[in-house]
Design an enzyme around this catalytic site. Structure first.
Site: not given
Length: 382
Positions: A137-138, A173-174, A179, A197, A199, A354
């Site tokens: 999701y990036s 991984d911040i 994952g 995370t 979430s 966006c």
């Protein structure tokens, strides 16, 4: 039935007097009830007053109610932003929002889990339908890609190569999402990974899908991190850190980075330092979000970390968002009953507005490379 007709019936151009909104939109070559893909089709005349009075919130909320439509929302927003129509917003209207950002810590530990609960915990099945197969999701990296899966794989590999990952290293991984990076790095580069995370859905997904790999995930705020790591990555999380916590984030990264370590920071960024989050996005999509400027990131890292490289590929986010939107539209019938029409319009507005913002270069996508000391010697990877 009346409300359904309102969503589809256009207010005739001859049935209303010219409005201030006509003049403002004309600066971006947008017509009300025009016939081009980016023209606004008006269904309720009173919506124009609300849009002019409440700006971003009025525009978004009237769209969510079905008061107007645009066939190509991405083109509509690209034109709005290229014409700099937000300049019509009176500064005094944003006084409280600006003071709120500077005086209050909207991203405190107490608030840290709010965005996870409201946005990322919508349901893994929903995100599986919209995103790539790894649920990344990036922004994807489209340099040699033709599909969303290829773009996201290309981005993950680009990060691993920039970090110079080797077997035996430990990677933090911040903001690890579902994952995708830790899974890819562990499988293809032989590193041990730790992800954090806010979430619960993401944490559960990683436990279920990556249990066979050397990956540990923690449901926690980043400020509690203390372990040492050879490499650190943060992909699409810094947008939630907030300007009052930028320095704290860099201090945590420096504390966790071993000598000769490297950190990659992948984040959306804004062009203007003294600006605030779009109020509609803040209320409906990413509560307490705060896009950083390049200057704010540099200030936060000052005397802690050294910027070795800065890579902007914000135009790739336009393609990524359009691919997500296509998946969203195709899969919507599966979720229509669960989420409803208002959510559909909200999510469509979010994705396409966006995309238009990135296309207009109103916002950027940066990958920053930081080292732990004043030494060069990092070879640029592209």
């Amino acid at each position: 039935m009346a409300s359904e007709q309102q969503d589809t019936m256009e207010v005739p151009a001859t049935g209303r007097s010219r409005h201030l909104a006509d003049e403002i939109l004309a600066e971006a070559d947008i017509r009300i009830n025009g016939d081009r893909p980016w023209d606004l089709r008006l269904h309720r005349k009173a919506a124009l007053d609300e849009i002019v009075a409440r700006h971003s919130l009025g525009l978004g909320e009237t769209y969510m109610r079905g008061d107007w439509d645009v066939p190509a929302l991405d083109q509509f927003f690209c034109r709005l932003l290229e014409a700099d129509l937000p300049r019509h917003i009176k500064p005094w209207r944003n006084t409280w929002r600006i003071l709120r950002c500077y005086l209050l810590n909207l991203q405190s530990r107490r608030r840290a889990f709010e965005v996870g609960e409201r946005h990322y915990d919508l349901g893994n099945d929903f995100y599986e339908a919209m995103l790539d197969r790894r649920l990344t999701y990036s922004c994807g990296y489209w340099r040699e890609a033709e599909t969303l899966d290829q773009a996201q794989t290309g981005k993950l590999d680009l990060i691993c190569r920039k970090l110079g990952l080797k077997p035996g290293m430990r990677l933090l991984d911040i903001g690890c999402g579902w994952g995708s990076l830790v899974g890819y790095a562990a499988e293809h580069y032989g590193v041990e990974c730790v992800g954090v995370t806010v979430s619960r859905e993401q944490s559960a997904y990683i436990d279920e899908h990556y249990g066979h790999l050397p990956i540990t995930v923690h449901l926690q705020d980043y400020r509690g991190l203390k372990q040492p790591f050879d490499r650190i990555a943060s992909v699409g999380m810094f947008e939630h850190v907030g300007r009052k916590n930028h320095r704290t984030f860099m201090q945590v990264a420096r504390r966790c980075l071993k000598e000769d370590g490297l950190m990659l920071l992948h984040t959306i960024g804004k062009n203007l330092r003294r600006s605030t989050t779009d109020p509609w996005i803040d209320r409906y999509i990413f509560p307490n979000g705060d896009l950083p400027s390049a200057g704010q990131i540099g200030d936060a890292a000052d005397r802690l970390l050294v910027c070795e490289d800065l890579h902007n590929f914000g135009s790739d986010y336009d393609k990524t968002l359009m691919a997500w939107h296509q998946n969203f539209e195709q899969s919507w019938p599966r979720f229509a009953e669960q989420y409803g029409q208002r959510f559909y319009r909200m999510w469509r507005y979010y994705l396409l507005s966006c995309a238009g913002a990135f296309r207009a270069r109103h916002i950027q996508l940066w990958q920053w490379m930081f080292s732990d000391k004043l030494q060069g010697g990092i070879q640029r990877v592209s």
